[in-house]
Scaffold this active site. Structure first.
Site, mmCIF file in Angstrom:
data_model
loop_
_atom_site.group_PDB
_atom_site.id
_atom_site.type_symbol
_atom_site.label_atom_id
_atom_site.label_comp_id
_atom_site.label_asym_id
_atom_site.label_seq_id
_atom_site.Cartn_x
_atom_site.Cartn_y
_atom_site.Cartn_z
ATOM 1 C CE LYS A 164 -1.272 8.203 7.032
ATOM 2 N NZ LYS A 164 -2.104 7.069 6.792
ATOM 3 C CE LYS A 195 -3.097 3.120 0.773
ATOM 4 N NZ LYS A 195 -3.882 3.674 -0.308
HETATM 5 N N1 LIG Z 1 -9.055 9.387 2.066
HETATM 6 C C1 LIG Z 1 -8.501 8.606 1.156
HETATM 7 O O1 LIG Z 1 -8.537 8.883 -0.054
HETATM 8 C C2 LIG Z 1 -7.815 7.324 1.592
HETATM 9 C C3 LIG Z 1 -7.632 6.315 0.643
HETATM 10 C C4 LIG Z 1 -7.020 5.109 1.025
HETATM 11 C C5 LIG Z 1 -6.572 4.950 2.336
HETATM 12 N N2 LIG Z 1 -6.735 5.977 3.231
HETATM 13 C C6 LIG Z 1 -6.246 5.749 4.600
HETATM 14 O O2 LIG Z 1 -7.384 5.404 5.363
HETATM 15 C C7 LIG Z 1 -7.249 5.895 6.713
HETATM 16 C C8 LIG Z 1 -8.447 6.795 7.026
HETATM 17 O O3 LIG Z 1 -8.458 7.870 6.106
HETATM 18 P P1 LIG Z 1 -9.654 8.951 6.066
HETATM 19 O O4 LIG Z 1 -9.447 9.767 4.843
HETATM 20 O O5 LIG Z 1 -10.949 8.261 6.319
HETATM 21 O O6 LIG Z 1 -9.248 9.839 7.345
HETATM 22 P P2 LIG Z 1 -10.160 10.836 8.186
HETATM 23 O O7 LIG Z 1 -11.355 11.257 7.416
HETATM 24 O O8 LIG Z 1 -9.232 11.858 8.725
HETATM 25 O O9 LIG Z 1 -10.677 9.905 9.391
HETATM 26 C C9 LIG Z 1 -9.796 9.471 10.393
HETATM 27 C C10 LIG Z 1 -10.510 8.614 11.419
HETATM 28 O O10 LIG Z 1 -9.582 8.307 12.472
HETATM 29 C C11 LIG Z 1 -10.112 8.744 13.729
HETATM 30 N N3 LIG Z 1 -9.022 9.167 14.603
HETATM 31 C C12 LIG Z 1 -8.018 10.029 14.298
HETATM 32 N N4 LIG Z 1 -7.180 10.160 15.367
HETATM 33 C C13 LIG Z 1 -7.704 9.370 16.338
HETATM 34 C C14 LIG Z 1 -7.298 9.067 17.661
HETATM 35 N N5 LIG Z 1 -6.170 9.599 18.180
HETATM 36 N N6 LIG Z 1 -8.057 8.209 18.392
HETATM 37 C C15 LIG Z 1 -9.171 7.663 17.853
HETATM 38 N N7 LIG Z 1 -9.617 7.907 16.619
HETATM 39 C C16 LIG Z 1 -8.877 8.744 15.854
HETATM 40 C C17 LIG Z 1 -11.048 9.875 13.363
HETATM 41 O O11 LIG Z 1 -11.953 10.098 14.422
HETATM 42 P P3 LIG Z 1 -12.712 11.529 14.558
HETATM 43 O O12 LIG Z 1 -13.877 11.448 13.637
HETATM 44 O O13 LIG Z 1 -13.059 11.596 15.984
HETATM 45 O O14 LIG Z 1 -11.707 12.594 14.148
HETATM 46 C C18 LIG Z 1 -11.699 9.309 12.101
HETATM 47 O O15 LIG Z 1 -12.656 8.341 12.427
HETATM 48 C C19 LIG Z 1 -5.894 6.613 6.749
HETATM 49 O O16 LIG Z 1 -4.921 5.716 7.235
HETATM 50 C C20 LIG Z 1 -5.639 6.957 5.291
HETATM 51 O O17 LIG Z 1 -4.255 7.094 5.030
HETATM 52 C C21 LIG Z 1 -7.378 7.139 2.893
#
Ligand SMILES: NC(=O)c1ccc[n+]([C@@H]2O[C@H](COP(=O)([O-])OP(=O)(O)OC[C@H]3O[C@@H](n4cnc5c(N)ncnc54)[C@H](OP(=O)(O)O)[C@@H]3O)[C@@H](O)[C@H]2O)c1
Length: 294
Positions: free
Chosen positions: A239, A170
């Site tokens: 990151k 990934k």
């Molecule tokens: N977005 C994309 O295009 C994409 C594509 C593939 C993979 N990813 C990967 O998928 C993962 C999620 O991405 P996303 O875009 O969905 O991110 P996001 O919208 O920023 O969501 C992050 C999630 O993590 C939680 N979180 C963050 N810090 C935390 C903590 N200290 N304790 C508990 N919960 C915590 C957040 O909770 P709150 O709601 O309370 O903030 C939220 O549920 C990441 O690893 C990213 O690299 C993302």
């Protein structure tokens, strides 16, 4: 299956909804509770705590980064403390190779199973069940959770018996995407400064040699200057490049382009890009070339 889902951010909300659509019993938990409301309206059970989401056959985590995953996995009332024996932790977040290895060991010690299943695809793909899942882990564990992986994506690639291999694949993929964003940005600045319409330029490229989703999606975002709202936020991209470089350092693999991308993302963050999509690095070459901001 009876499954917990922890992390209802941009990606998690669509993935959990697709588990529900796939007929699974889903218990959702999110640090910010309000984000669980749409899922509850679709039939999910609301967990008041992490531990509440760990009572089923499996728990899926889709959290921001290593720190978030460590926070929910370890400690009293965390996933490792609460998950029943033989149940599976399916880790879909993009996390470090090192943390994936540690989680794998900790779950094995606790009599549980661990599958790393990071995904390719942005939030729209997550909502539309079009993700590509890269999975690794012990074959029995992967088979046990395959109904879940099928419910969240269009295709699952099993790459290894060793979970952290999926995380490395990934991270290498995100390194390639960022390389495309940077090089597209440079090429588009070049033609734009010569007075060629960047949209027309993109049409030529994506209808000929570069007829692939990455060039189309990111080229369109760069040409349109559409970096808000962020589908994949710049801090998450930063990151991932750092995690790819950390893995490369451990394996003694120089990645000079990776180092450049780290600096590009750092420049974006230093100039107030925290809330922008990571594709905004694709506009930095135009700025360097003295072109007006899009
Ligand atoms: N977005 C994309 O295009 C994409 C594509 C593939 C993979 N990813 C990967 O998928 C993962 C999620 O991405 P996303 O875009 O969905 O991110 P996001 O919208 O920023 O969501 C992050 C999630 O993590 C939680 N979180 C963050 N810090 C935390 C903590 N200290 N304790 C508990 N919960 C915590 C957040 O909770 P709150 O709601 O309370 O903030 C939220 O549920 C990441 O690893 C990213 O690299 C993302």
């Amino acid at each position: 299956m009876n499954v917990g889902f922890i992390g209802l951010g941009h990606m998690g909300v669509g993935m959990a909804a697709n588990l529900l659509k796939g007929g699974h019993r889903v218990t959702v938990y999110n640090r910010t509770l309000a984000k669980a409301e749409p899922l509850v309206a679709q039939g999910a059970r609301l967990a008041a705590s992490i531990s509440d989401a760990c009572e089923g056959d499996a728990v899926v985590t889709m959290l921001a980064d290593d720190e978030a995953v460590e926070r929910v996995a370890y400690g009293d009332g965390g996933i490792i403390d609460r998950l029943p024996p033989r149940a599976v932790h399916v880790s879909c977040s993009t996390i470090s190779v090192a943390l994936s290895r540690r989680l794998s060991d900790a779950h094995a010690k606790a009599g549980q199973r661990f599958v790393a299943a990071p995904v390719f695809g942005r939030p729209e793909a997550a909502a539309a069940r079009r993700l590509f899942v890269v999975a690794a882990g012990e074959p029995g564990a992967i088979e046990a959770v395959s109904p879940l992986l099928e419910a969240i994506g269009q295709k699952t690639f099993v790459v290894s018996d060793t979970p952290q291999a999926a995380n490395l694949v990934k991270l290498s993929g995100n390194f390639l995407i960022a390389s495309v964003i940077e090089s597209l940005g440079e090429a588009m600045a070049l033609v734009e400064k010569a007075g060629i319409d960047p949209r027309r330029y993109l049409e030529v490229l994506t209808s000929s040699l570069f007829d692939t989703p990455i060039y189309k999606t990111y080229g369109g975002l760069i040409a349109g200057g559409s970096f808000e709202p962020a589908g994949f936020a710049a801090p998450l991209g930063y990151k991932d490049i750092r995690l790819a470089l950390a893995a490369a350092e451990d394996l003694r693999v120089p990645m000079p382009v990776g180092s450049l991308l780290r600096d590009r993302l750092l420049t974006l963050l230093a100039h107030g890009g925290e809330h922008l999509d990571w594709s905004a690095i694709g506009r930095l070459p135009a700025t360097d070339a003295g072109l007006p901001s899009a």
